[in-house]
Design a protein around this motif. Structure first.
Motif, PDB file in Angstrom:
ATOM      1  N   GLU A 269      -5.422   3.873  -1.187  1.00 54.08           N
ATOM      2  CA  GLU A 269      -4.471   3.528  -0.189  1.00 54.08           C
ATOM      3  C   GLU A 269      -4.901   3.436   1.132  1.00 54.08           C
ATOM      4  O   GLU A 269      -4.958   2.525   1.865  1.00 54.08           O
ATOM      5  CB  GLU A 269      -3.124   4.484  -0.369  1.00 54.08           C
ATOM      6  CG  GLU A 269      -2.050   4.107   0.755  1.00 54.08           C
ATOM      7  CD  GLU A 269      -1.171   5.345   1.016  1.00 54.08           C
ATOM      8  OE1 GLU A 269      -1.176   5.951   0.060  1.00 54.08           O
ATOM      9  OE2 GLU A 269      -0.254   5.004   1.959  1.00 54.08           O
ATOM     10  N   GLN A 270      -5.761   4.669   1.512  1.00 49.80           N
ATOM     11  CA  GLN A 270      -6.441   4.700   2.987  1.00 49.80           C
ATOM     12  C   GLN A 270      -7.392   3.490   3.066  1.00 49.80           C
ATOM     13  O   GLN A 270      -7.378   2.898   4.081  1.00 49.80           O
ATOM     14  CB  GLN A 270      -7.055   5.739   3.121  1.00 49.80           C
ATOM     15  CG  GLN A 270      -5.932   6.777   3.424  1.00 49.80           C
ATOM     16  CD  GLN A 270      -6.349   8.177   3.465  1.00 49.80           C
ATOM     17  OE1 GLN A 270      -7.614   8.578   3.008  1.00 49.80           O
ATOM     18  NE2 GLN A 270      -5.621   9.222   3.838  1.00 49.80           N
TER      19      GLN A 270
ATOM     20  N   PHE B 138       0.750  -1.081   0.086  1.00 42.95           N
ATOM     21  CA  PHE B 138       0.053   0.165  -0.124  1.00 42.95           C
ATOM     22  C   PHE B 138       0.678   1.313  -0.038  1.00 42.95           C
ATOM     23  O   PHE B 138       0.522   2.337  -0.619  1.00 42.95           O
ATOM     24  CB  PHE B 138      -1.045   0.020   1.235  1.00 42.95           C
ATOM     25  CG  PHE B 138      -1.983  -1.172   1.203  1.00 42.95           C
ATOM     26  CD1 PHE B 138      -2.515  -1.585   0.083  1.00 42.95           C
ATOM     27  CD2 PHE B 138      -2.229  -1.908   2.337  1.00 42.95           C
ATOM     28  CE1 PHE B 138      -3.252  -2.731  -0.125  1.00 42.95           C
ATOM     29  CE2 PHE B 138      -2.999  -3.036   2.312  1.00 42.95           C
ATOM     30  CZ  PHE B 138      -3.547  -3.207   1.008  1.00 42.95           C
ATOM     31  N   ASP B 139       2.009   1.142   0.508  1.00 38.64           N
ATOM     32  CA  ASP B 139       3.031   2.191   0.653  1.00 38.64           C
ATOM     33  C   ASP B 139       3.157   2.816  -0.904  1.00 38.64           C
ATOM     34  O   ASP B 139       3.650   3.861  -1.233  1.00 38.64           O
ATOM     35  CB  ASP B 139       4.390   2.055   1.013  1.00 38.64           C
ATOM     36  CG  ASP B 139       4.366   1.893   2.531  1.00 38.64           C
ATOM     37  OD1 ASP B 139       3.306   2.375   3.035  1.00 38.64           O
ATOM     38  OD2 ASP B 139       5.219   1.253   3.123  1.00 38.64           O
TER      39      ASP B 139
ATOM     40  N   ALA C 291      -8.936  -2.073   5.111  1.00 39.12           N
ATOM     41  CA  ALA C 291      -9.224  -3.433   4.679  1.00 39.12           C
ATOM     42  C   ALA C 291      -8.446  -4.500   5.500  1.00 39.12           C
ATOM     43  O   ALA C 291      -8.632  -5.459   5.767  1.00 39.12           O
ATOM     44  CB  ALA C 291      -9.103  -3.536   2.997  1.00 39.12           C
ATOM     45  N   ILE C 292      -7.036  -3.997   5.629  1.00 37.30           N
ATOM     46  CA  ILE C 292      -6.176  -4.949   6.174  1.00 37.30           C
ATOM     47  C   ILE C 292      -6.780  -5.427   7.462  1.00 37.30           C
ATOM     48  O   ILE C 292      -6.828  -6.689   7.869  1.00 37.30           O
ATOM     49  CB  ILE C 292      -4.733  -4.518   6.567  1.00 37.30           C
ATOM     50  CG1 ILE C 292      -4.031  -4.035   5.387  1.00 37.30           C
ATOM     51  CG2 ILE C 292      -3.986  -5.479   7.366  1.00 37.30           C
ATOM     52  CD1 ILE C 292      -2.629  -3.536   5.453  1.00 37.30           C
TER      53      ILE C 292
ATOM     54  N   LEU D  88      -6.454   6.268 -12.376  1.00 37.70           N
ATOM     55  CA  LEU D  88      -6.616   6.917 -11.070  1.00 37.70           C
ATOM     56  C   LEU D  88      -5.800   8.106 -11.094  1.00 37.70           C
ATOM     57  O   LEU D  88      -4.527   7.903 -11.133  1.00 37.70           O
ATOM     58  CB  LEU D  88      -6.326   5.719 -10.041  1.00 37.70           C
ATOM     59  CG  LEU D  88      -7.590   5.086  -9.587  1.00 37.70           C
ATOM     60  CD1 LEU D  88      -7.029   4.299  -8.248  1.00 37.70           C
ATOM     61  CD2 LEU D  88      -8.615   5.960  -9.089  1.00 37.70           C
ATOM     62  N   ASN D  89      -6.278   9.223 -10.523  1.00 35.31           N
ATOM     63  CA  ASN D  89      -5.249  10.426 -10.135  1.00 35.31           C
ATOM     64  C   ASN D  89      -4.811  10.426  -8.696  1.00 35.31           C
ATOM     65  O   ASN D  89      -5.133   9.484  -8.145  1.00 35.31           O
ATOM     66  CB  ASN D  89      -6.154  11.773 -10.619  1.00 35.31           C
ATOM     67  CG  ASN D  89      -7.198  11.925  -9.836  1.00 35.31           C
ATOM     68  OD1 ASN D  89      -7.442  11.226  -8.591  1.00 35.31           O
ATOM     69  ND2 ASN D  89      -8.399  12.784  -9.972  1.00 35.31           N
ATOM     70  N   SER D  90      -3.948  11.198  -8.721  1.00 40.61           N
ATOM     71  CA  SER D  90      -3.391  11.104  -7.469  1.00 40.61           C
ATOM     72  C   SER D  90      -4.239  11.184  -6.091  1.00 40.61           C
ATOM     73  O   SER D  90      -4.254  10.475  -5.058  1.00 40.61           O
ATOM     74  CB  SER D  90      -2.449  12.379  -7.135  1.00 40.61           C
ATOM     75  OG  SER D  90      -1.544  12.368  -5.853  1.00 40.61           O
ATOM     76  N   VAL D  91      -5.059  11.875  -6.265  1.00 39.22           N
ATOM     77  CA  VAL D  91      -6.192  11.887  -5.004  1.00 39.22           C
ATOM     78  C   VAL D  91      -6.835  10.427  -4.965  1.00 39.22           C
ATOM     79  O   VAL D  91      -6.991   9.876  -4.053  1.00 39.22           O
ATOM     80  CB  VAL D  91      -7.336  12.949  -5.335  1.00 39.22           C
ATOM     81  CG1 VAL D  91      -8.481  12.872  -4.173  1.00 39.22           C
ATOM     82  CG2 VAL D  91      -6.496  14.141  -5.187  1.00 39.22           C
TER      83      VAL D  91
END
Lengths: 472, 964
Positions: B472-473, B215-216, B478-479, B463-466
Motif C-alpha cells: 500500500e505504501q 490503495f485504501d 507510485a502515484i 501476501l500477509n498483512s505486513v
C-alpha cells in the motif's frame, strides 16, 4: 459492507469511464458527429430552428463538396522565408493577402534572418511550413534529394510566368522542385553621382579602371568602398558574392560552373587567386569604410547610410540593396543626394551575377499548390512590387521579378535598367554559394571566408578548409 | 436475424443497466439509509422525467430503429424486472426497487447511446447522472465520506460537461450564420480548449481519487484491491493498444471481436462459439475461485460457467454484427472489455488462498486475456515467429530469473515465470520481424504471454498483512512517482537514448559509422588542437603565473610556520601535484612522438618533458621528506593572502594554457575555469564585504539584477557595449566611447588638466590612508592603499609624460587624427573569449552572491564572537571560521556554475556565432546539426557535453542533499 464498497469503486470507475467517453467523444465531434449532434439537440427545441438547422447543414455540405473541387475558402497556408525587414516581409504579406482575400483563405508569411538554420530545424523536426522561400537553389536541391520538399505538379509548372533559364535553378535532376518568384542582379555598384562629380571621378568602364579609380580616391582623401559582411549566422556572404563576381570576370563562366559543381577543387589556384584579390583590395590602407569598425563586425545592411553620408564613394551590392538605402533617398533623378548604380565593370564581356528566391512546398494540399502557382505568376510580382514600392515611400522597392508579362510601369527607370541588365547579360550565372551544397555554400564558404577577411587565417588556409568540408 | 439482433442488443443494455443498478444499490446500502416512500418519491419523479426526455430522443440515435413506445415499454419492463431481481437479492423495499428500476432503464438508455453518437452520449449521460445526483441529495442527507466527496463532484463535473456540450451545440449554429469574425470555428476552438482542460483536470483528479480509493483497500480488502487493480491494468493495456491502433488507422475500424471474427474466418457462428467458449472458460475460472473460497467447489463454478457463457454469447453476437459505432466509443468499449476480464481475473486471484488453485486460475485467465489481446493486434504488429529465439529466450531468461531469486532468497517460481515472460516477449515481439505474421502465431504469442503473466501473479505466495501494508505504501508513492518518471522518460531518457544512437550514425542518420563522429571531435583541429602547447613556455603569462604560484606556496609555508592552524593537508596535495606533473610529462612524451619531428623533439618537447618530470619528482620527494616531521603545524596554510595569490596564479595560468591549446573543447574548458572561479570568487567577495554593511540589500539587489536578464538579452546588451564604429565617427558602444574619450582627454585640452588634478587628489587620499595605516600598524590598510595606488600612478604617468592613454589616436597619411578603437570581439584572439565570458560572469555573480550570503548569515555568530574574543581579526575570522563552515555551499555553487557554463550557448550564438575563434561545444552542436544537417556529429557533440556534465551534476546533487 465489503461487497458494497467494492461496488462503490466499480461505480466510480464507470463514472470515470463516462467522463473519458465524453471527452473522447469530442474528437469525433470535430469530424462528422458535430453537425449531427447539433441537428438532433435542436430537434427537441423548436421545429423552426430545426428547419434552419437543416438549411445550415445543407450549406455546410455544399461548401465541403466545393472543397473537393478546388475552392480554397477557409483554408490556411503558412509561408516561411528569409526576408525579414519590415519592407520586404511586409510587402510579401501584402502580396499574399491579395491572393488570400480573393479566395477567402488565409496565408501567413513569417520571415527570419536565420532562415537557413531555422528551416533545417523545422524540417528535421517535422513541423515544416507549407511553403519555404529559399534563397539558395543548392538547399532546394539538398532538400529535394532528402525528400523534404515535394515535386511541383506539371500544371503548376506550366502556369508560371518565368522563363526556362530561371526555372532551371529550381530543377533538381530533371524534376521541378522550386518556383522562382524573385530575381536579384548582384553585379552592381551603388554610388552618388553628385559625389563623383565633386571629386571629378568617372564611372569606370573596365575592372582595371575600377581599381585605378579606388587608388585616385584614396589619394584624394576619399574612402572608396563601404564593406560589411556581418549577417548573423550567414556572416560572410557579401565576401562570397565579391569572389563570385571576380570568378566570372577572371575565370569565365565555364570555370565558374566547374567550380560550382566541384569539378575543380575549391582550393584551385584560380579560386584562391580571386579570393586573395578581394582580400588584398579590401586590406589596402584607406580603401574601406566599415561602419562597425571592422569589416567582419559591420552588418551588411549598415552600408547604406555611410554611402549617403559620403563616408564612402561606392558600395558593391545587389539590386535588393535599394531596400537598405535610407528612406527618403532619391534614386537616379539627378538631384543632389540621389543614389545611382553602375554595372560592376569587367575587362572583357559583361558577365552578370544574379540570385533569386525559390518557393518550395513541404505539404501536399490543393491550397498549397494554388499559392505555389501564384508565386510563379506575374500577378504576384506586380502585387509585391506595388506593395514594396508603397512601403518604401515611393522609392526604389528593392524587389525585382523576371516574370514575363509583369507590369513594367510599376518599376522606376532605375529598376527597369536592372531588368535590362538581366535581359542583356552575355553570361548570366546564379550566385555560386547558393548553388553549392549547403555544407559549403551556407557553411564553410561563409565561416572560413569570415576568418580570412578578419585575418585569422590566410586565404590559402581558408580555401583548403572549405575544400576539406565539401561533402562526398 | 434482425429480431435476434434486437433482442441481444437489448439484453446487453439491460445487463449494463443491472450493473449500474447494483452499484447504486451498493451505495445506498452503504449510506445506512433505508429508502422510505417520502424521501425517495421526488427522486423517482425526477429520474422518471429525465427518462421520459431520454426516451423521446432515443429513436433518432438508437442502433436499431425501434418505435418510441416500444422502447419505452421495453425499458420500463426491463427496469422493473431488474428491480425485482435486485429486491429479491438484496432485500430493499418496493419503492427502492421502483426507483432502481427507473434508473436501470435510464442506464439502459445510456448503454444504448454508448453504441450511438458520442456527442449525444455526453448530453444524456449528464442528464442521467443529474438524476442520480438529485436522487442522492434528496433521499439522503448524511452521506458517508468517500461517496460524499466523489459522487456529487463526479455528477457536477459531468453535468457541466453535458451542459457545455449542449451549449456548444446550441450556440454554435446561430454563430455560424454570423459574419466571418464571429465564426463558430473560434467558438469551437474555445470549446475544445475548455474540453481539454476539463479532461486534464477532471481526469487527473478522478485518477488520483480512484487510485487512493484503490490503495485504501490493499490491506483489509485484498480481493477488491486485486480486482480493481486488474481492471485498471486491463483498461489501460487494452485502451492503449487499441487507441494506438485507432490512431494508426484513422477512420472506421474494427473491434476486438471483428478482428477475431476475421481471424477465425468462419463468420458469425464461429465467432459466437469462440466467444462462448472464452466466456465459459473465464466464468468457470471465476466461479471456481469463488467456490474454493466458500468451500463449495461444485455449484459456483457451474454458475460462473453459465454467466460467462451468457456474457460470451452477448458479446459475440453484438460485435459480430459490426454495428456501426464510433471509433472513440469502440476504443472505450474494448478497454472496458479488457477491464472487466482482467478485473475478474484479479478478483479471482485475490479471493483464493490455495497457491496451486490460484496458479491454475491465473494461467487460464491470463491466457484468455492474452488471446483477446492477440485478437486486437492488427497486421502491423503481428510477429513472424522464429523457432530459435522463441525457445531460447524464455529458457535462458527463465533460468536467469530463477537464479536471481535463488540468490535473493525469494520464490523460485515467480523468478522463473518473470524471466520466462520477459524472454517470451523478447522471443515473440523483440527478435522477429513485426508485421504480416500469421494470425495463429500472434494468438500463440499473446496467449502464452498472458498465461505466463497470470501464472506469475497467481503463483506468488499469498501476501500477509505486513506485505500488504508495504505494498500500500509503495503504491501510494507510485502515484507521485509515476507521472514524474513518465515525464522524465519522455522528455529526457528517450531523447537521450535516441541521441546516443544517432551519434553513431552518419550525417543524415542513415548508415552506422561506429565511433567516427567521436574520432572527428577529438582529431579535428577546430575542436581539439593541442599542437601549440609548447608555446606555453614562450608565454610571459606562464612565467607570471608560475611566479605567483611559487609566491603563494612560499607564503603558505611561511604562514603555516607562524600559526598552528591549518586548512588542508600538504603531503597528499604535494603527492597529487607531483603525480600530475609526471603524468603530464609522460603525455607530452607520447604526443611528441606522434606529432613532432625529431629535431623539434630535442628542443621544446624534450625541455618540456624534462621540466615537467623534474617538477613532479621534486614535489614527490618533498612530500616524502616531510613525512618524518609531520605534525599539527607542518602543513601549508593557504588561508588569506597566500590563497588569493595562488588563485590569481591559477587564473593567469589558465590564460596561458588556454591561449596555447585551442579548439572548441579547450575553449569550453576555458569558459568553465574562468567563469566558474571568477563568478564564485566575486560572489563570495561581495557576500562577505556587503555582509551587515549599510545598504547591504540595495547593493546586493543591483548585483543580483543581471540574473533576471536572459542570456540572449545579455548577449545583445553587451554586443552593443562592445561595438566599435569607424574611427572617424562618434562611438556608440559604451566601452569604446570611454576608451576614445579617454584618449582625447589625455592628449590635450582642459580635460587633461582636470584629469591630472583628479588623479593627484585620489593619490593624495591614498597616500594619507597609507600613512595612517603605517602609523597605526594596520598592515592591511596600508597594503591595500599601496596596491590601489599603482594603477592611478600609472594613469598619472600616461596623462603627464607618457603620451596619453586610451584611444590616443594616430595620424594618417592625410594628416587626419584618428582615434583608435578596440575591436573587442573580432580582435586579440584568443583573449576576445574573455569579453564573452565577462557577460556570463556578470550574470552569474549575482547567483553565487545570493547563495553565499545565505550561507554566511547561517554561520553561528557565537563562534565568530568567540574567535574575536580570542583576538582574531576580520581576515582570520573569515578564513578560519566562515570559510570552513561554508565549504559544502561552495561545492554546490561551483558545481552549479560548472554545469551552467558548460552548456553556454546563447551568449556565443548572439555575440559572435562562434566566429573569431570563440566557438563552444553547444554552439558547435547547433551548427553541425542544424546548419549543416550533420545530425551524427551534432549528436556526438551533445553526448560529449552530456558526459562532461553528468559527473558534476551527480556531485552537485549529492552535495546539495547534504548541504542545503
Amino acid at each position: 459492507m465489503r461487497l458494497s464498497q467494492w461496488k462503490t469503486l466499480l461505480t466510480l470507475l464507470f463514472a470515470f469511464a463516462l467522463v473519458a467517453a465524453a471527452c473522447s467523444g469530442d474528437d469525433a465531434t470535430d469530424t462528422e458527429a458535430g453537425s449531427e449532434s447539433e441537428e438532433s439537440s435542436e430537434t427537441t427545441e423548436a421545429s423552426e430552428e430545426e428547419a434552419m438547422e437543416d438549411d445550415e447543414a445543407m450549406e455546410e455540405d455544399a461548401m465541403e463538396e466545393d472543397g473537393e473541387g478546388h475552392s480554397l475558402a477557409g483554408t490556411t497556408v503558412t509561408v516561411f522565408g528569409s526576408e525579414s525587414s519590415d519592407e520586404e516581409a511586409g510587402a510579401m504579406q501584402d502580396a499574399l493577402d491579395v491572393f488570400a482575400e480573393a479566395n477567402d483563405m488565409t496565408i501567413t508569411f513569417t520571415g527570419a534572418r536565420d532562415f537557413s538554420d531555422q528551416i533545417n530545424a523545422q524540417v528535421s523536426g517535422g513541423n515544416a511550413p507549407d511553403i519555404g522561400i529559399y534563397p539558395q537553389p543548392g538547399k532546394v536541391a539538398d532538400f529535394a534529394r532528402e525528400g523534404f520538399i515535394l515535386p511541383v505538379p506539371e500544371d503548376v509548372v506550366g502556369a508560371t510566368a518565368w522563363d526556362e533559364a530561371f526555372l532551371g535553378f529550381g530543377n533538381v535532376d530533371g524534376t521541378q522542385y522550386g518556383m522562382p518568384n524573385k530575381a536579384d542582379v548582384k553585379s552592381l555598384v551603388w554610388y552618388q553621382p553628385a559625389a563623383f562629380e565633386a571629386g571629378g571621378y568617372a564611372v569606370p568602364e573596365t575592372f582595371d579602371e575600377f581599381v585605378s579609380l579606388t587608388g585616385d580616391m584614396i589619394a584624394a582623401g576619399d574612402t572608396p568602398l563601404c564593406v560589411g559582411i556581418e549577417s548573423g549566422p550567414a556572416t560572410g556572404w557579401t565576401f562570397t558574392d565579391w569572389v563570385e563576381d571576380m570568378m566570372l570576370r577572371f575565370a569565365g563562366g565555364d570555370v565558374y560552373d566547374q567550380w560550382v559543381n566541384h569539378e575543380i577543387p575549391f582550393n584551385d589556384p584560380i579560386v584562391v587567386e580571386q579570393m586573395e584579390a578581394v582580400v588584398n583590395l579590401w586590406d589596402t590602407p584607406g580603401m574601406v569604410f566599415a561602419s562597425g569598425g571592422s569589416i567582419a563586425a559591420t552588418p551588411f545592411g549598415d552600408n547604406g547610410q555611410p554611402l549617403v553620408d559620403g563616408d564612402c564613394m561606392m558600395h558593391r551590392q545587389a539590386s535588393f540593396y535599394a531596400a537598405f538605402i535610407p528612406e527618403g533617398t532619391a534614386f537616379a533623378d539627378g538631384s543632389e543626394d540621389a543614389v545611382d548604380v553602375f554595372y560592376f565593370p569587367s575587362n572583357e564581356g559583361a558577365p552578370v551575377l544574379g540570385a533569386g528566391t525559390l518557393a518550395a512546398a513541404h505539404n501536399d494540399r490543393p491550397e498549397v499548390w494554388a499559392v505555389m502557382e501564384y508565386f510563379g505568376s506575374a500577378e504576384y510580382a506586380d502585387a509585391r512590387q506595388a506593395a514594396q514600392t508603397e512601403r518604401k515611400g515611393g522609392g526604389l522597392s528593392g524587389f525585382l521579378s523576371a516574370a514575363q508579362g509583369a507590369d513594367i510601369s510599376l518599376y522606376q527607370p532605375l529598376e527597369q535598367s536592372f531588368l535590362d541588365i538581366l535581359a542583356n547579360a552575355e553570361t548570366f550565372r546564379f550566385d555560386a554559394s547558393d548553388l553549392m551544397p549547403a555544407d559549403v555554400g551556407a557553411g564553410t564558404f561563409w565561416t572560413e571566408s569570415t576568418a580570412a577577411v578578419n585575418g585569422d587565417k590566410s586565404v590559402a588556409e581558408a580555401a583548403d578548409a572549405i575544400e576539406a568540408s565539401w561533402p562526398e | 436475424m434482425e429480431a435476434l439482433e434486437t433482442i441481444v442488443t437489448w439484453a446487453l443494455l439491460v445487463a449494463f443497466g443491472a450493473t449500474i443498478a447494483l452499484a447504486i444499490k451498493a451505495i445506498l446500502s452503504k449510506m445506512h439509509v433505508g429508502l422510505s416512500t417520502t424521501t425517495a418519491a421526488p427522486g423517482v419523479l425526477g429520474a422518471t422525467a429525465a427518462f421520459a426526455v431520454l426516451a423521446t430522443l432515443l429513436p433518432t440515435s438508437a442502433p436499431i430503429e425501434v418505435p418510441f413506445l416500444f422502447t419505452l415499454a421495453l425499458a420500463l419492463v426491463a427496469g422493473l424486472l431488474i428491480a425485482w431481481l435486485i429486491r429479491s437479492l438484496v432485500g430493499a423495499n418496493d419503492v427502492a426497487g421502483l426507483g432502481l428500476a427507473v434508473l436501470t432503464a435510464a442506464a439502459a438508455m445510456l448503454a444504448a447511446i454508448l453504441a450511438g453518437s458520442p456527442s449525444k452520449l455526453v448530453g444524456f449521460a449528464s442528464v442521467a447522472l443529474v438524476g442520480v445526483f438529485v436522487l442522492g441529495l434528496m433521499g439522503f442527507r448524511s452521506l458517508p465520506s468517500d461517496v460524499a466527496r466523489v459522487l456529487p463532484l463526479a455528477g457536477a463535473a459531468i453535468t457541466f460537461v453535458g451542459l457545455f456540450d449542449w451549449l456548444q451545440a446550441k450556440v454554435g449554429s446561430p454563430m455560424s450564420r454570423m459574419e466571418r469574425l464571429a465564426q463558430s470555428s473560434e467558438l469551437e476552438s474555445v470549446a475544445a480548449t475548455v474540453w481539454a482542460v476539463i479532461l486534464a483536470v477532471g481526469g487527473s483528479t478522478a485518477l488520483f481519487v480512484l487510485a487512493n480509493l484503490l490503495f485504501d483497500r490493499t490491506d483489509k480488502k485484498w480481493s477488491q484491491f486485486t480486482a480493481a487493480a486488474g481492471a485498471t491494468i486491463g483498461f489501460i493495456v487494452f485502451g492503449l493498444l487499441d487507441g494506438n491502433r485507432a490512431i494508426q488507422h484513422l477512420g472506421p475500424r474494427d473491434s476486438v471481436a471483428t478482428n477475431l471474427h476475421d481471424l477465425i474466418n468462419g463468420g458469425f457462428w464461429s465467432l459466437l462459439i469462440v466467444s462462448i467458449i472464452i466466456g465459459s472458460f473465464i466464468g468457470y475460472a471465476a466461479g471456481y475461485a469463488i467456490g474454493v473460497s466458500r468451500d463449495d467447489r461444485s455449484v459456483p463454478p457451474m454458475i460462473g460457467l453459465a454467466i460467462g457463457a451468457g456474457l460470451g454469447l452477448i458479446w459475440g453476437t453484438l460485435f459480430a454484427q459490426r454495428i456501426p459505432v464510433d471509433t472513440s466509443v469502440q476504443v472505450l468499449w474494448n478497454a472496458l472489455t479488457g477491464a472487466i476480464f482482467a478485473g475478474g481475473l484479479g478478483y479471482a486471484i485475490g479471493r483464493v488462498d490455495d497457491v496451486k488453485t490460484r496458479a491454475i486460475i491465473g494461467t487460464a485467465g491470463g491466457a484468455g486475456i492474452g488471446l483477446l489481446l492477440g485478437g486486437m493486434l492488427f497486421n502491423n504488429y503481428q510477429p513472424r515467429l522464429e523457432t530459435v529465439p522463441l525457445i531460447a529466450a524464455p529458457l535462458i531468461l527463465g533460468a536467469v530469473g530463477t537464479g536471481v531469486n535463488q540468490l535473493r532468497g525469494r520464490n523460485l517460481t515467480t523468478g522463473a515465470t518473470t524471466g520466462a515472460l520477459i524472454g517470451w516477449l523478447l522471443g515473440t515481439f523483440g527478435f522477429p520481424k513485426l508485421g504480416g505474421g500469421p494470425e495463429v502465431e500472434t494468438l500463440v504469442a499473446t496467449g502464452v504471454a498472458g498465461g505466463l503473466a497470470g501464472l506469475r501473479y497467481g503463483a506468488k505466495p499469498y501476501l500477509n498483512s505486513v506485505g500488504r501494508v508495504n505494498l500500500e505504501q509503495q503504491s501510494r508513492g507510485a502515484i507521485f512517482l509515476i507521472p514524474a518518471l513518465s515525464f522524465i522518460a519522455t522528455g529526457l531518457v528517450i531523447p537521450l537514448m535516441r541521441t546516443i544512437v544517432l551519434s553513431f550514425k552518419d550525417e543524415r542518420t542513415v548508415e552506422w559509422v561506429g565511433l567516427r563522429n567521436y574520432q572527428r571531435i577529438f582529431t579535428d583541429p577546430t575542436s581539439f588542437d593541442y599542437t601549440g602547447r609548447l608555446n606555453l613556455f614562450g608565454s610571459v603569462l606562464f612565467y607570471v603565473a608560475a611566479g605567483l604560484l611559487i609566491l603563494g606556496l612560499i607564503g603558505g609555508i611561511a604562514a603555516s610556520r607562524r600559526s598552528g592552524n591549518t586548512l588542508g593537508g600538504s603531503g597528499t596535495v604535494l603527492r597529487t601535484i607531483g603525480g600530475f606533473f609526471i603524468l603530464l610529462g609522460l603525455l607530452e612524451y607520447v604526443l611528441g612522438r606522434q606529432t613532432i619531428d625529431a629535431e623539434e623533439q630535442l628542443g621544446g618537447n624534450g625541455l618540456a618533458i624534462a621540466v615537467l618530470v623534474a617538477t613532479g619528482a621534486a614535489a614527490l620527494v618533498a612530500s616524502f621528506m616531510r613525512r618524518g616531521t609531520r605534525s599539527a603545524g607542518a602543513r601549508i596554510d593557504m588561508a588569506g593572502a597566500p590563497g588569493v595569490v595562488t588563485l590569481v596564479g591559477v587564473f593567469i595560468l589558465s590564460l596561458a594554457v588556454f591561449s596555447t591549446v585551442r579548439g572548441t573543447l579547450f575553449n569550453n574548458l576555458w569558459w568553465v575555469v574562468t567563469v566558474t572561479t571568477l563568478s564564485a570568487g566575486f560572489g563570495l567577495a561581495v557576500a562577505v564585504l556587503a555582509d551587515r554593511a549599510s545598504y547591504e540589500n540595495v547593493a546586493k539587489s543591483f548585483i543580483f539584477m543581471p540574473l533576471a536578464i536572459s542570456f540572449v538579452g545579455a548577449g545583445i546588451i553587451w554586443r552593443f557595449m562592445y561595438i566599435a564604429r569607424d574611427e572617424r565617427k562618434d562611438q556608440t558602444g559604451v566601452m569604446n566611447f570611454i576608451w576614445v574619450e579617454l584618449g582625447k582627454i589625455s592628449t590635450g585640452g582642459t580635460g587633461r588638466v582636470a584629469a591630472i588634478v583628479v588623479l593627484l587628489a585620489i593619490l593624495g587620499g591614498l597616500a594619507w590612508l597609507f600613512q595612517i595605516g603605517w602609523a597605526t600598524g594596520a598592515k592591511n590598510t596600508a597594503g591595500s592603499a599601496a596596491v590601489v595606488a599603482v594603477p592611478f600612478l600609472w594613469a598619472l604617468y600616461r596623462f603627464t609624460v607618457g603620451g596619453g592613454m586610451g584611444g590616443t589616436g594616430t595620424v594618417t597619411d592625410n594628416g587626419i587624427i584618428q582615434d583608435t578603437t578596440i575591436q573587442f570581439l573580432p580582435d586579440n584572439q584568443p583573449f576576445n573569449n574573455l569579453w564573452l565570458m565577462l557577460v556570463l560572469i556578470w550574470i552569474q555573480t549575482g547567483f553565487a552572491m545570493v547563495i553565499f550570503s545565505a550561507a554566511i548569515k547561517a554561520v553561528d555568530t557565537s563562534l565568530i564572537e568567540a574567535a574575536k574574543i580570542d583576538g582574531a581579526n576580520d581576515s582570520q575570522v573569515f578564513w578560519k571560521i566562515t570559510v570552513p563552515q561554508i565549504v559544502p555551499t561552495i561545492g554546490v555553487v561551483v558545481t552549479t556554475l560548472i554545469v551552467v557554463v558548460m552548456k553556454v550557448f546563447d551568449i556565443v550564438k548572439v555575440m559572435t556565432n562562434g566566429n573569431f575563434d570563440t566557438q563552444v561545444v553547444a554552439n558547435e552542436m547547433w551548427q553541425r546539426a542544424f546548419t549543416e544537417l550533420n545530425f551524427g556529429l551534432g549528436s556526438a557533440l551533445a553526448i560529449v557535453l552530456f558526459l562532461a556534465v553528468v559527473p558534476v551534476m551527480t556531485y552537485n546533487i549529492r552535495t546539495m542533499q547534504k548541504a542545503l
